[in-house]
Scaffold this motif. Structure first.
Motif, mmCIF file in Angstrom:
data_model
loop_
_atom_site.group_PDB
_atom_site.id
_atom_site.type_symbol
_atom_site.label_atom_id
_atom_site.label_comp_id
_atom_site.label_asym_id
_atom_site.label_seq_id
_atom_site.Cartn_x
_atom_site.Cartn_y
_atom_site.Cartn_z
ATOM 1 N N ASP A 1 27.056 29.445 0.564
ATOM 2 C CA ASP A 1 27.897 30.538 1.056
ATOM 3 C C ASP A 1 28.400 30.177 2.453
ATOM 4 O O ASP A 1 27.825 30.589 3.464
ATOM 5 N N PRO A 2 29.484 29.384 2.542
ATOM 6 C CA PRO A 2 29.975 28.953 3.851
ATOM 7 C C PRO A 2 30.338 30.119 4.768
ATOM 8 O O PRO A 2 30.144 30.032 5.989
ATOM 9 N N ALA A 3 30.857 31.200 4.185
ATOM 10 C CA ALA A 3 31.252 32.338 5.015
ATOM 11 C C ALA A 3 30.051 32.978 5.685
ATOM 12 O O ALA A 3 30.069 33.268 6.894
ATOM 13 N N ALA A 4 28.978 33.201 4.910
ATOM 14 C CA ALA A 4 27.770 33.813 5.480
ATOM 15 C C ALA A 4 27.136 32.894 6.508
ATOM 16 O O ALA A 4 26.695 33.340 7.580
ATOM 17 N N LEU A 5 27.089 31.607 6.197
ATOM 18 C CA LEU A 5 26.506 30.654 7.139
ATOM 19 C C LEU A 5 27.358 30.556 8.400
ATOM 20 O O LEU A 5 26.836 30.539 9.524
ATOM 21 N N GLY A 6 28.665 30.505 8.235
ATOM 22 C CA GLY A 6 29.548 30.428 9.389
ATOM 23 C C GLY A 6 29.418 31.643 10.292
ATOM 24 O O GLY A 6 29.388 31.522 11.530
ATOM 25 N N ALA A 7 29.341 32.836 9.697
ATOM 26 C CA ALA A 7 29.187 34.052 10.495
ATOM 27 C C ALA A 7 27.869 34.043 11.260
ATOM 28 O O ALA A 7 27.804 34.454 12.426
ATOM 29 N N THR B 1 34.886 27.044 9.714
ATOM 30 C CA THR B 1 35.291 28.447 9.843
ATOM 31 C C THR B 1 34.742 29.073 11.120
ATOM 32 O O THR B 1 35.381 29.967 11.692
ATOM 33 N N ALA B 2 33.569 28.627 11.578
ATOM 34 C CA ALA B 2 32.935 29.220 12.753
ATOM 35 C C ALA B 2 33.487 28.661 14.057
ATOM 36 O O ALA B 2 33.315 29.274 15.121
ATOM 37 N N GLY B 3 34.113 27.496 13.993
ATOM 38 C CA GLY B 3 34.631 26.894 15.209
ATOM 39 C C GLY B 3 33.556 26.414 16.148
ATOM 40 O O GLY B 3 33.697 26.495 17.380
ATOM 41 N N VAL B 4 32.445 25.905 15.599
ATOM 42 C CA VAL B 4 31.358 25.356 16.414
ATOM 43 C C VAL B 4 31.224 23.875 16.093
ATOM 44 O O VAL B 4 31.822 23.367 15.146
ATOM 45 N N ASP B 5 30.408 23.180 16.873
ATOM 46 C CA ASP B 5 30.240 21.738 16.684
ATOM 47 C C ASP B 5 28.924 21.425 15.988
ATOM 48 O O ASP B 5 27.920 22.128 16.169
ATOM 49 N N LEU B 6 28.942 20.344 15.224
ATOM 50 C CA LEU B 6 27.792 19.934 14.421
ATOM 51 C C LEU B 6 27.493 18.468 14.649
ATOM 52 O O LEU B 6 28.403 17.638 14.653
ATOM 53 N N VAL B 7 26.211 18.159 14.806
ATOM 54 C CA VAL B 7 25.730 16.776 14.846
ATOM 55 C C VAL B 7 24.910 16.540 13.580
ATOM 56 O O VAL B 7 24.035 17.340 13.243
ATOM 57 N N VAL B 8 25.203 15.452 12.868
ATOM 58 C CA VAL B 8 24.511 15.116 11.624
ATOM 59 C C VAL B 8 23.721 13.833 11.839
ATOM 60 O O VAL B 8 24.294 12.774 12.096
ATOM 61 N N ALA B 9 22.400 13.929 11.734
ATOM 62 C CA ALA B 9 21.522 12.766 11.857
ATOM 63 C C ALA B 9 20.940 12.441 10.487
ATOM 64 O O ALA B 9 20.392 13.314 9.816
ATOM 65 N N GLY B 10 21.067 11.193 10.071
ATOM 66 C CA GLY B 10 20.558 10.792 8.769
ATOM 67 C C GLY B 10 21.630 10.064 7.982
ATOM 68 O O GLY B 10 22.787 9.955 8.408
ATOM 69 N N SER C 1 22.325 13.917 0.777
ATOM 70 C CA SER C 1 22.378 13.935 -0.676
ATOM 71 C C SER C 1 22.790 15.342 -1.117
ATOM 72 O O SER C 1 22.677 16.301 -0.352
ATOM 73 N N PRO C 2 23.297 15.481 -2.343
ATOM 74 C CA PRO C 2 23.921 16.751 -2.746
ATOM 75 C C PRO C 2 23.040 17.982 -2.584
ATOM 76 O O PRO C 2 23.531 19.045 -2.190
ATOM 77 N N GLU C 3 21.749 17.862 -2.895
ATOM 78 C CA GLU C 3 20.886 19.040 -2.871
ATOM 79 C C GLU C 3 20.691 19.626 -1.474
ATOM 80 O O GLU C 3 20.255 20.773 -1.316
ATOM 81 N N LYS C 4 21.030 18.839 -0.442
ATOM 82 C CA LYS C 4 20.801 19.296 0.932
ATOM 83 C C LYS C 4 21.864 20.280 1.427
ATOM 84 O O LYS C 4 21.683 20.899 2.471
ATOM 85 N N GLY C 5 22.974 20.402 0.716
ATOM 86 C CA GLY C 5 23.961 21.411 1.066
ATOM 87 C C GLY C 5 24.725 21.158 2.349
ATOM 88 O O GLY C 5 25.255 22.106 2.952
ATOM 89 N N VAL C 6 24.827 19.910 2.771
ATOM 90 C CA VAL C 6 25.529 19.605 4.027
ATOM 91 C C VAL C 6 27.021 19.913 3.899
ATOM 92 O O VAL C 6 27.672 20.256 4.887
ATOM 93 N N ASP C 7 27.570 19.825 2.701
ATOM 94 C CA ASP C 7 28.975 20.175 2.513
ATOM 95 C C ASP C 7 29.223 21.644 2.856
ATOM 96 O O ASP C 7 30.231 21.988 3.502
ATOM 97 N N THR C 8 28.307 22.511 2.447
ATOM 98 C CA THR C 8 28.418 23.927 2.799
ATOM 99 C C THR C 8 28.366 24.111 4.310
ATOM 100 O O THR C 8 29.115 24.917 4.881
ATOM 101 N N LEU C 9 27.490 23.373 4.967
ATOM 102 C CA LEU C 9 27.367 23.463 6.421
ATOM 103 C C LEU C 9 28.656 23.022 7.118
ATOM 104 O O LEU C 9 29.109 23.664 8.082
ATOM 105 N N ILE C 10 29.250 21.941 6.649
ATOM 106 C CA ILE C 10 30.492 21.450 7.263
ATOM 107 C C ILE C 10 31.608 22.481 7.098
ATOM 108 O O ILE C 10 32.370 22.760 8.040
ATOM 109 N N GLU C 11 31.711 23.074 5.911
ATOM 110 C CA GLU C 11 32.720 24.108 5.710
ATOM 111 C C GLU C 11 32.457 25.306 6.619
ATOM 112 O O GLU C 11 33.397 25.898 7.174
ATOM 113 N N ALA C 12 31.183 25.657 6.803
ATOM 114 C CA ALA C 12 30.829 26.777 7.677
ATOM 115 C C ALA C 12 31.191 26.480 9.122
ATOM 116 O O ALA C 12 31.682 27.347 9.855
#
Length: 418
Positions: free
Chosen positions: A354-360, A255-264, A241-252
């Motif tokens: 802040d996708p940049a800060a999270l990605g770094a 940029t970081a070039g790492v892999d993400l698993v999303v459960a839920g 849901s929007p408040e969880k900020g998953v969109d920011t995480l995906i953008e991060a």
């Protein structure tokens, strides 16, 4: 002790339901007797009081048609069916205490009246900010908002906080204002806040400051295996849901070039899947809903668990679950999260949106898996010290005792006035 838990949903829909069901199981194992009351729902497990549960109603999205919406609005303010059903359950179960959870909208504070008439003390765990904010989240236009803390609930209408709709926001504002003005929640003797942040905001909002008690949630630690091998990618687990900020995480992640698993799962899933295809192609895998055992396995397979929320999180269970599994957390600096995650000790803190800060941070953290393992061990130690289930049950029982004493004093004062 006979304990009746009341929550609008009775299946594992989210954190509030998981907490209630797990707490009831702990109390049963400790020799107490528990029962639950809520709303009928196709996903409910078999229920001993099925005939007394009020009918299911879908409020998000609201029902179609003016008449259906009017009936839904009336039920939000006061639900005779919920009150009548709980009256019968109380008469049959004879609880020593009623523990309320999320009763807003679908059940309404009408359920407090039969409990009050029966002379049973009540406590309520605050899983969100509904008593201070008409839309639960203290969030407006995607950013934290405290405009309604002083009781100015009309701000929710002006800012269209509910679904971007003035009408939906007005219904929510009227509900919260009406219940505040009528003292609908006054029969509750103690309000349990899982975080100090929650208690502070409720106090600032004037929500019974003298009845607020801070009792952190718990995590199964002794029965949960801890991570032993370094390595792994990023995991998000929770409602989409929007408040969880998953969109920011995906953008991060992109940029970081790492892999993400999303459960839920949740209403944002289609948009997030599209975003993943465009911003992080091939790097994001969506699992949908998984069991608790599967969640623990996924946590231990991860190097880091992300909680990128853009709202004031209270005390999200995923952080405690991650700590119990010996995995550190990267979280935003909002709400109760900094109470759990000490940067550099149990994980990392980043600004929200802040996708940049999270990605770094993701790049640096996953680049040192041995350090992540050490942070996870510290997180596990914190869970063992502070979030032990037995300790939690004792604190809840103590709160029940306080509520019983307060209810007895209130009853005596009422009797002396008649």
């Amino acid at each position: 002790m006979r304990i009746l838990h009341v929550n609008k949903f009775l299946y594992r829909r989210g954190g509030a339901e998981a907490y209630m069901l797990d707490l009831a199981a702990l109390q049963d194992a400790a020799g107490h007797t528990t029962a639950t009351f809520g709303m009928q729902h196709p996903e409910n497990p078999p229920h001993r009081y099925q005939a007394h549960l009020p009918p299911y109603i879908e409020l998000n999205p609201p029902p179609a048609g003016l008449g259906a919406r009017a009936r839904a609005a009336g039920r939000i303010l006061w639900s005779p069916a919920a009150a009548a059903g709980l009256d019968r359950v109380v008469a049959d179960f004879h609880p020593d205490v009623v523990h309320l959870h999320n009763i807003y909208e679908h059940l309404s504070p009408s359920v407090l009246r039969p409990v009050l008439r029966a002379g049973v003390p009540m406590v309520m765990t605050l899983h969100d900010y509904k008593l201070a904010c008409p839309t639960y989240q203290m969030l407006a236009a995607g950013s934290p908002c405290e405009a309604c803390l002083g009781g100015g609930f009309h701000n929710a209408v002006l800012r269209r906080c509910k679904n971007g709709s003035a009408v939906h926001s007005a219904v929510a504002a009227v509900e919260t204002a009406a219940h505040r003005w009528t003292g609908a929640y006054r029969p509750v003797a103690r309000f349990i806040c899982p975080s100090r942040f929650m208690a502070t905001k409720m106090g600032e909002a004037g929500v019974f400051p003298d009845r607020l008690v801070v009792v952190p949630h718990f995590a199964e630690v002794a029965t949960v295996a801890t991570k032993v091998a370094a390595g792994g990618d990023v995991l998000f687990a929770g409602r989409l849901s929007p408040e969880k900020g998953v969109d920011t995480l995906i953008e991060a992640v992109g940029t970081a070039g790492v892999d993400l698993v999303v459960a839920g799962d949740g209403p944002e899933r289609p948009r997030l899947e599209a975003l993943a295809q465009s911003s992080a192609p091939g790097r994001v895998r969506f699992l949908g809903q998984i069991t608790k055992a599967e969640l623990h396995d996924r946590i231990r397979a991860s190097g880091l668990v992300a909680v990128p929320s853009r709202w004031y999180e209270n005390q999200p269970m995923i952080v405690l679950e991650s700590f119990a599994c010996g995995v550190p957390v990267v979280a935003t600096t909002l709400g109760g999260l900094p109470e759990l995650v000490e940067a550099g000790t149990h994980g990392f803190l980043v600004p929200p949106d802040d996708p940049a800060a999270l990605g770094a941070t993701l790049t640096r953290a996953l680049g040192d898996p041995v350090r992540l393992l050490a942070l996870g061990a510290a997180a596990r130690g914190k869970a063992e010290r502070l979030f032990d289930p037995d300790r939690h049950v004792e604190a809840i029982l103590s709160t029940y005792a306080e509520a019983g004493a307060a209810a007895a004093v209130a009853a005596g004062a009422a009797g002396s006035e008649t």
